[in-house]
Design an enzyme around this catalytic site. Structure first.
Site, mmCIF file in Angstrom:
data_model
loop_
_atom_site.group_PDB
_atom_site.id
_atom_site.type_symbol
_atom_site.label_atom_id
_atom_site.label_comp_id
_atom_site.label_asym_id
_atom_site.label_seq_id
_atom_site.Cartn_x
_atom_site.Cartn_y
_atom_site.Cartn_z
ATOM 1 N N LYS A 1 38.621 30.490 46.537
ATOM 2 C CA LYS A 1 39.887 30.902 45.919
ATOM 3 C C LYS A 1 41.073 30.840 46.883
ATOM 4 O O LYS A 1 42.185 30.501 46.482
ATOM 5 C CB LYS A 1 39.750 32.306 45.319
ATOM 6 C CG LYS A 1 38.824 32.360 44.106
ATOM 7 C CD LYS A 1 38.789 33.749 43.504
ATOM 8 C CE LYS A 1 37.851 33.817 42.313
ATOM 9 N NZ LYS A 1 37.849 35.146 41.664
ATOM 10 N N GLY B 1 31.606 43.991 35.088
ATOM 11 C CA GLY B 1 32.754 43.112 34.970
ATOM 12 C C GLY B 1 32.582 41.910 34.065
ATOM 13 O O GLY B 1 33.394 40.980 34.135
#
EC number: 1.1.1.25
Length: 265
Positions: free
Chosen positions: A66, A233
Site C-alpha cells: 500500500k 473486519g
C-alpha cells in the site's frame, strides 16, 4: 465492453476481492473480470505499469504494497494522503490516481452497530492500519479518540500528524470507552493484547480490523469472553470494496446481502 480489474498483494490466494466484485458486477449489470495478481517485491512498480498499459481499469492494492502504491501515484485523494497508503488505483488523463477506501469502509460498517458522534474511542496499535482510519474517525466527531501502543513513541508520531488525538501506552490504559478498535496484527497470529479489567468493564463495542471467515478472530473471541459485543473486519472489507467499485464504475452497489453471503460460506 468488458472492464478489467484486479487486486495485487503477497500473499494473494486468500483474497475475497474477486468474489466481492463479481457479486457487485452481477448486482449492477456491469460486465467485468477481476483477477488476483501475486505481487513481486522486485518488479511491483513494473506490474502496476503493465496492468494499466494492458487496458486495466482499476487496481486494488493489499499488503504489503500500500505504501509503494501511494508513492507511485501522481494524484491522491485527501484521505489517501492522510493515510500515507493507497489501496485503490486508476488511470485518468494518463496520470495514476490513488485513493484509500479503508477508512470509509470501516465507518460504514461501524454505522450498522453504533453512532460514533460524541463517543469515546480507543484504537489499539499505531501502525499503518491505525493511520488509515484516524481521519475518517475524527470526521465522525467522537468525544475523544485515543491511540494506545506498546511503545509510546510510535503513537506520538501519529499525534504529530493528528494533533486532535490523545496517545498512551497499553500499560497506562485505565479509563472506559464506548468503542475499541484493534488495529494491531496480533489476531493474525492468534494472539491478543490483554487489556486492564476496567477498560472492558463498561462493555465497549469491540471491532477487529482483521477478519476470519471460518471462525472468530482472537480479539473478537477475547472481547466476547469479557462480555462485550464484538465483530471482525469482514464488513469493512466489503464496504471498502464498494467504495472502490463506485470510484471505478460510478455506481454504488449495496452491500448487506453480499456480507451475509460471505458470512454463510
Amino acid at each position: 465492453m468488458l472492464r478489467r480489474f484486479a487486486v495485487i498483494g503477497h500473499p494473494i490466494a486468500h483474497s475475497l476481492s474477486p468474489v466481492i466484485h463479481q457479486m457487485f458486477a452481477q448486482q449492477t449489470q456491469i460486465e467485468l473480470i477481476y483477477e488476483k495478481i501475486l505481487g513481486d517485491d522486485v518488479k511491483f512498480e513494473q506490474q502496476i505499469s503493465d496492468f494499466f498499459i494492458q487496458y486495466g481499469n482499476g487496481l486494488n492494492v493489499t499488503l504489503p504494497y500500500k505504501k509503494r502504491a501511494y508513492e507511485l501515484a501522481k494524484i491522491r485523494t485527501q484521505r489517501c494522503t492522510l493515510a500515507g497508503a493507497a489501496n485503490t488505483l486508476w488511470m485518468e488523463e494518463n496520470q495514476l490516481h490513488a485513493d484509500n477506501t479503508d477508512g470509509i469502509g470501516l465507518i460504514r460498517d461501524l454505522s450498522r452497530f453504533l453512532e460514533l458522534k460524541d463517543k469515546k474511542i480507543l484504537i489499539l496499535g499505531a501502525g499503518g492500519a491505525a493511520r488509515g482510519i484516524i481521519f475518517p474517525l475524527l470526521e465522525a466527531k467522537p468525544l475523544q479518540l485515543i491511540v494506545a501502543n506498546r511503545t509510546l513513541e510510535k503513537a506520538e508520531e501519529l499525534q504529530r500528524q493528528f494533533p486532535q488525538i490523545n496517545v498512551t501506552s497499553f500499560a497506562e490504559l485505565t479509563e472506559f470507552f464506548d468503542l475499541i478498535i484493534n488495529a494491531t496484527s496480533t489476531s493474525l497470529s492468534g494472539q491478543v493484547i490483554v487489556l486492564p479489567e476496567e477498560v472492558l468493564s463498561h462493555k465497549p463495542f469491540c471491532y477487529d480490523l482483521a477478519y476470519n471467515q471460518k471462525t472468530s478472530t482472537a480479539f473478537v473471541q477475547y472481547a466476547r469472553n469479557g462480555g462485550c459485543e464484538a465483530v471482525d473486519g469482514l464488513g469493512m472489507l466489503v464496504e471498502q470494496a464498494a467504495e472502490a467499485f463506485f470510484t471505478w464504475n460510478k455506481v454504488m452497489p449495496s452491500t448487506q446481502k453480499i456480507l451475509e453471503h460471505l458470512r454463510s460460506f
